[in-house]
Design a protein around this motif. Structure first.
Motif, short mmCIF file in Angstrom:
data_model
loop_
_atom_site.label_atom_id
_atom_site.label_comp_id
_atom_site.label_asym_id
_atom_site.label_seq_id
_atom_site.Cartn_x
_atom_site.Cartn_y
_atom_site.Cartn_z
N THR A 122 0.84 -1.20 0.00
CA THR A 122 0.00 0.00 0.00
C THR A 122 0.88 1.25 0.00
N SER A 123 1.89 1.26 0.84
CA SER A 123 2.80 2.40 0.91
C SER A 123 3.52 2.61 -0.42
N LYS A 124 3.95 1.53 -1.03
CA LYS A 124 4.64 1.62 -2.31
C LYS A 124 3.71 2.15 -3.40
N ASN A 125 2.47 1.68 -3.40
CA ASN A 125 1.47 2.15 -4.37
C ASN A 125 1.16 3.63 -4.17
N ASN A 126 1.12 4.06 -2.91
CA ASN A 126 0.89 5.48 -2.63
C ASN A 126 1.98 6.32 -3.28
N LYS A 127 3.22 5.86 -3.17
CA LYS A 127 4.34 6.59 -3.76
C LYS A 127 4.23 6.62 -5.28
N LYS A 128 3.90 5.47 -5.88
CA LYS A 128 3.83 5.38 -7.34
C LYS A 128 2.67 6.21 -7.90
N SER A 129 1.50 6.03 -7.34
CA SER A 129 0.31 6.65 -7.92
C SER A 129 0.03 8.05 -7.39
N PHE A 130 0.64 8.39 -6.28
CA PHE A 130 0.33 9.68 -5.68
C PHE A 130 1.56 10.56 -5.60
N LYS A 131 2.35 10.34 -4.57
CA LYS A 131 3.50 11.21 -4.33
C LYS A 131 4.38 10.59 -3.26
N ALA A 132 5.67 10.80 -3.36
CA ALA A 132 6.61 10.31 -2.35
C ALA A 132 6.52 11.17 -1.09
N GLY A 133 6.98 10.59 0.02
CA GLY A 133 7.06 11.36 1.26
C GLY A 133 5.92 11.14 2.23
N TYR A 134 5.04 10.19 1.93
CA TYR A 134 3.90 9.92 2.80
C TYR A 134 4.12 8.61 3.57
N THR A 135 3.68 8.61 4.81
CA THR A 135 3.83 7.45 5.69
C THR A 135 2.49 6.76 5.85
N PHE A 136 2.55 5.43 5.96
CA PHE A 136 1.35 4.62 6.21
C PHE A 136 1.61 3.87 7.51
N GLU A 137 0.74 4.06 8.50
CA GLU A 137 0.95 3.47 9.82
C GLU A 137 -0.21 2.56 10.22
N LEU A 138 0.15 1.48 10.90
CA LEU A 138 -0.84 0.63 11.56
C LEU A 138 -0.80 0.99 13.03
N MET A 139 -1.95 1.39 13.55
CA MET A 139 -2.02 1.83 14.94
C MET A 139 -2.40 0.65 15.85
N GLY A 140 -2.04 0.77 17.11
CA GLY A 140 -2.30 -0.28 18.08
C GLY A 140 -3.79 -0.48 18.35
N VAL A 141 -4.11 -1.69 18.75
CA VAL A 141 -5.49 -2.01 19.14
C VAL A 141 -5.67 -1.68 20.62
#
Length: 162
Positions: A122-141
């Motif tokens: 998902t993070s890699k696709n965000n960079k390819k299709s959108f823009k570099a420099g964005y973080t994707f985080e999984l938050m705790g339950v």
């Protein structure tokens, strides 16, 4: 007579200097006007680009939220340029993640890497299709402010298992 000529000459010189000064002031004013106009246009362009980026960020957040709708909600933090996935607490996945959150040594047994590989994609696709420099985080339950896994531009930057 020579003094009359000198007076006329001085008046002519004064007039010429005055004209030069006026032309110089006009040129300076024109330059300021042009620079000011460029600044206004530049500011408008920048503002328009910022608004377009904000719309694209909102669109991507909605797409990610839809893509992950079965397991959780995706939100976006504009200042940090970070998408956060918060799992629903009543699913089997969230129970497994909660156990890993409590005891990271269970990650291998729970196939943690399979799940985080999909987050990396998902993070890699965000960079390819959108823009570099964005973080994707999984938050705790157990602690929704705790980052269990984070990826930026398709690369892992943190994991609870490490």
């Amino acid at each position: 007579m020579p003094s009359a000529i000198q007076k006329i000459q001085k008046n002519n010189d004064a007039q010429i200097n005055s004209n030069k000064l006026t032309k110089s002031q006009q040129a300076h004013s024109q330059s300021n006007l042009e620079n000011g106009s460029t600044t206004v246009i530049s500011d408008a362009t920048t503002k328009q680009q910022q608004e377009q980026l904000k719309l694209k960020e909102q669109e991507l957040t909605q797409k990610l939220d839809t893509a992950y709708s079965k397991i959780g909600d995706v939100t976006f933090n504009t200042d940090a340029k970070t998408f956060q996935l918060k799992l629903y607490t009543d699913s089997d996945l969230s129970k497994s993640v909660a156990q890993i959150e409590t005891d990271p040594s269970l990650a291998e047994e729970a196939h943690w890497s399979n799940f985080t590989d999909s987050l990396l994609k998902t993070s890699k696709n965000n960079k390819k299709s959108f823009k570099a420099g964005y973080t994707f985080e999984l938050m705790g339950v157990n602690d929704s402010n705790k980052v269990l896994f984070a990826a930026k531009d398709g690369a892992e930057i943190s994991s609870i298992t490490k």
